[in-house]
Design a protein around this motif. Sequence first.
Motif, short mmCIF file in Angstrom:
data_model
loop_
_atom_site.label_atom_id
_atom_site.label_comp_id
_atom_site.label_asym_id
_atom_site.label_seq_id
_atom_site.Cartn_x
_atom_site.Cartn_y
_atom_site.Cartn_z
N ASN A 172 0.62 -1.28 0.04
CA ASN A 172 0.14 -0.12 -0.08
C ASN A 172 0.84 1.33 0.08
O ASN A 172 0.38 2.33 0.26
CB ASN A 172 -1.00 -0.07 1.18
CG ASN A 172 -2.12 -1.14 1.03
OD1 ASN A 172 -2.53 -1.38 0.06
ND2 ASN A 172 -2.08 -1.86 2.11
N TYR B 191 1.17 -0.96 10.63
CA TYR B 191 -0.02 -0.12 10.19
C TYR B 191 -1.12 -1.06 10.43
O TYR B 191 -0.99 -2.23 10.22
CB TYR B 191 0.02 0.34 8.62
CG TYR B 191 1.17 1.22 8.36
CD1 TYR B 191 1.05 2.64 8.21
CD2 TYR B 191 2.31 0.59 7.91
CE1 TYR B 191 2.06 3.48 7.82
CE2 TYR B 191 3.58 1.40 7.77
CZ TYR B 191 3.35 2.82 7.79
OH TYR B 191 4.54 3.79 7.50
N ASP B 192 -2.40 -0.56 10.83
CA ASP B 192 -3.52 -1.01 10.94
C ASP B 192 -4.20 -1.34 9.37
O ASP B 192 -3.57 -0.87 8.45
CB ASP B 192 -4.56 -0.54 11.70
CG ASP B 192 -5.01 0.92 11.38
OD1 ASP B 192 -4.96 1.33 9.97
OD2 ASP B 192 -5.35 1.48 12.14
N SER B 193 -5.59 -1.84 9.29
CA SER B 193 -6.05 -2.02 8.03
C SER B 193 -6.58 -0.95 7.43
O SER B 193 -6.90 -0.95 6.30
CB SER B 193 -7.30 -3.11 8.41
OG SER B 193 -8.28 -2.59 8.96
N ASN B 194 -6.40 0.23 8.20
CA ASN B 194 -6.76 1.56 7.46
C ASN B 194 -5.70 2.08 7.07
O ASN B 194 -5.89 3.42 7.06
CB ASN B 194 -7.86 2.26 8.28
CG ASN B 194 -9.07 1.68 8.66
OD1 ASN B 194 -9.91 1.16 7.76
ND2 ASN B 194 -9.73 1.67 9.88
N ASN B 195 -4.65 1.79 7.14
CA ASN B 195 -3.23 2.28 6.75
C ASN B 195 -2.77 3.58 7.75
O ASN B 195 -2.11 4.23 7.55
CB ASN B 195 -3.27 2.81 5.38
CG ASN B 195 -3.25 1.73 4.17
OD1 ASN B 195 -2.65 0.86 4.29
ND2 ASN B 195 -4.43 1.86 3.23
N ASN B 196 -3.35 3.36 9.08
CA ASN B 196 -2.77 4.17 10.07
C ASN B 196 -1.52 3.51 10.62
O ASN B 196 -1.54 2.56 10.91
CB ASN B 196 -3.98 4.38 11.10
CG ASN B 196 -5.32 4.98 10.48
OD1 ASN B 196 -5.22 5.96 10.13
ND2 ASN B 196 -6.59 4.48 10.94
N TYR C 83 -6.30 4.30 17.55
CA TYR C 83 -7.28 5.45 16.65
C TYR C 83 -8.76 4.87 16.92
O TYR C 83 -9.23 3.99 17.51
CB TYR C 83 -7.05 5.28 15.11
CG TYR C 83 -5.67 5.44 14.71
CD1 TYR C 83 -5.53 6.83 14.28
CD2 TYR C 83 -4.88 4.53 14.90
CE1 TYR C 83 -4.09 7.14 13.96
CE2 TYR C 83 -3.49 5.00 14.35
CZ TYR C 83 -3.13 6.04 13.76
OH TYR C 83 -2.04 6.49 13.55
N SER D 113 -13.03 5.09 15.17
CA SER D 113 -13.72 4.63 14.01
C SER D 113 -13.54 5.56 12.99
O SER D 113 -13.73 5.63 11.93
CB SER D 113 -15.14 4.47 14.40
OG SER D 113 -15.89 5.47 14.85
N ASN D 114 -13.26 6.90 13.59
CA ASN D 114 -13.08 8.10 12.38
C ASN D 114 -11.62 8.13 11.98
O ASN D 114 -11.01 9.11 11.34
CB ASN D 114 -13.37 9.27 12.90
CG ASN D 114 -13.53 10.35 11.97
OD1 ASN D 114 -14.24 10.16 10.92
ND2 ASN D 114 -13.40 11.67 12.10
N ASN D 115 -10.59 7.08 12.41
CA ASN D 115 -9.44 7.32 12.26
C ASN D 115 -8.58 8.51 12.82
O ASN D 115 -7.55 8.79 12.43
CB ASN D 115 -9.14 7.38 10.80
CG ASN D 115 -9.47 6.01 10.11
OD1 ASN D 115 -9.01 4.88 10.70
ND2 ASN D 115 -9.97 6.11 8.94
#
Length: 204
Positions: free
Chosen positions: A45, A68-73, A94, A96-98
């Motif tokens: 990613n 990173y997490d699944s949201n690329n944070n 994080y 739910s809104n990242n």
Amino acid sequence: VSYYSDGTEDTRRTYVFDTNSNMIEYTLYMDNEFRRSIKYEYDSNSNKIKQISYNQDGSQGVWVEFSYDSNNNAIERTVYDADGVIDRRETIKYNSNNDWTEWIYLSTWSTSYRYTNEYDDNFNRIKYVRYNYDTGEIMSSVEWQYDTNNNNIQTIGYNSSGLQSYKKTYEYDSLNRKIKESSFDESNNPEYFITFEYDSNNNL
């Protein structure tokens, strides 16, 4: 490239990128001699997962690993010294809104900290706290207030004793444009204020 007044080379920096435009190598030369370089690795990613520095003699220096997490944070950053010993580590959580809610900074040579953020139902940040990680003592904090349009109307900073260190207030017009900013000291005495005006095209 930068040059001395006599035209000889002073500093040169070179960059190498992969097919996704990610920088994979940075090299610094001074006086036409290699000084140091940094190489980077990425996941599928294009998130940076590793950063390795190399010294002037070619030996490996400090390196950093990222997760990173699944949201690329970014959720973890670990720094190792040249011997592979952990120098410091950061972990991040994080909502739910990242938006990050907890940030822990652990150091082997300086003070370690824990930082937290709280948000309202509209994901406006309403409180930030910095703790001494080892003692749990609050070092400083900030609180925010918002109007019904989610405009920040007040920000107050507090010191380690929980006393106000500063305050700022904000005013807005009917178009939610900031028209005034006022600053107050720890005793709530006015320090200054700034006003803002806009033209018909909403330009400041």
